[in-house]
Scaffold this motif. Structure first.
Motif, PDB file in Angstrom:
ATOM      1  N   ASP A   1       0.824  -1.212   0.000  1.00 38.86           N
ATOM      2  CA  ASP A   1       0.000   0.000   0.000  1.00 38.86           C
ATOM      3  C   ASP A   1       0.853   1.255   0.000  1.00 38.86           C
ATOM      4  OD1 ASP A   1      -2.274  -1.555   0.048  1.00 38.86           O
ATOM      5  OD2 ASP A   1      -2.652  -1.286   2.198  1.00 38.86           O
TER       6      ASP A   1
ATOM      7  N   ARG B   1       2.583   1.840  -3.324  1.00 37.70           N
ATOM      8  CA  ARG B   1       1.624   2.295  -4.341  1.00 37.70           C
ATOM      9  C   ARG B   1       1.279   3.773  -4.150  1.00 37.70           C
ATOM     10  NH1 ARG B   1      -2.213  -0.774  -3.046  1.00 37.70           N
ATOM     11  NH2 ARG B   1      -3.691   0.717  -2.221  1.00 37.70           N
ATOM     12  N   ARG B   2       1.191   4.224  -2.914  1.00 36.67           N
ATOM     13  CA  ARG B   2       0.801   5.611  -2.635  1.00 36.67           C
ATOM     14  C   ARG B   2       1.985   6.571  -2.574  1.00 36.67           C
ATOM     15  NH1 ARG B   2      -3.862   4.633   1.930  1.00 36.67           N
ATOM     16  NH2 ARG B   2      -5.010   3.122   0.697  1.00 36.67           N
TER      17      ARG B   2
ATOM     18  N   ALA C   1       2.409   9.770  -5.084  1.00 41.11           N
ATOM     19  CA  ALA C   1       1.524  10.903  -4.792  1.00 41.11           C
ATOM     20  C   ALA C   1       2.000  11.636  -3.541  1.00 41.11           C
ATOM     21  CB  ALA C   1       0.087  10.421  -4.621  1.00 41.11           C
ATOM     22  N   LEU C   2       2.466  10.901  -2.537  1.00 39.53           N
ATOM     23  CA  LEU C   2       2.985  11.514  -1.316  1.00 39.53           C
ATOM     24  C   LEU C   2       4.203  12.367  -1.627  1.00 39.53           C
ATOM     25  CD1 LEU C   2       3.130  11.793   1.824  1.00 39.53           C
ATOM     26  CD2 LEU C   2       4.581   9.760   1.774  1.00 39.53           C
TER      27      LEU C   2
END
Length: 174
Positions: free
Chosen positions: A93, A96-97, A100-101
């Motif tokens: 998770d 994958r994120r 964007a972070l």
């Protein structure tokens, strides 16, 4: 002659008392040796479990700091540090994120620093532990007034992975 017969009859009885005493002594020594070995084994197990709990707690504390300490100038290294201490679905998770972070932190030129104020094991087994961590987070965004520190509480699942301990789940606790 009669005294010889009495002596012969008495000799086996005396020998059996010595033999019984000897057997009782051997049994006692073996039993005490077994008990000492068992107590030593249990003490070693206890020390191992205590060291494992210390590792789980340390990983939970450090991961909470890593998750709350990010600097737009070093965000790629910050994200990598989090991934290096992660495993399982949390790793998947977060990976994958992460893009964007990274983009968001760089865009607003954000810096945050987390400091652990308290940490404890909520539960543990020989291979994993739930670690509760309280963190105070101080954040700054370029061009914005200083923000008040925020208090966060997290529950981290720390698991033994090979010869390391890694975080496999993180949730904020209210």
């Amino acid at each position: 002659p009669e005294s010889d017969a009495v002596e012969d009859a008495a000799r086996p009885a005396g020998t059996s008392h010595v033999r019984l005493a000897f057997i009782a002594g051997v049994v006692t020594v073996v039993a005490l040796g077994g008990l000492a070995g068992w107590l030593g084994f249990r003490a070693d197990q206890s020390r191992h479990l205590e060291r494992q709990r210390d590792v789980f707690l340390a990983v939970g504390r450090q991961s909470a700091v890593d998750l709350t300490t990010m600097d737009y100038e070093h965000i790629d290294a910050d994200v990598q540090r989090i991934l290096d201490s992660a495993t399982g679905t949390f790793y998947d998770d977060f990976q994958r994120r992460a893009p964007a972070l990274v983009e968001g932190v760089k865009q607003v030129k954000s810096k945050s620093v987390g400091n652990v104020t308290a940490a404890a094991l909520e539960s543990d087994t020989p291979t994993e532990a739930q670690v509760l961590v309280a963190v105070t987070v101080t954040s700054a965004i370029a061009g914005q007034p200083d923000q008040r520190p925020q208090s966060w509480r997290m529950r981290l699942l720390v698991q033994e992975v090979g010869d390391e301990a890694k975080v496999s789940n993180v949730e904020l606790v209210r």
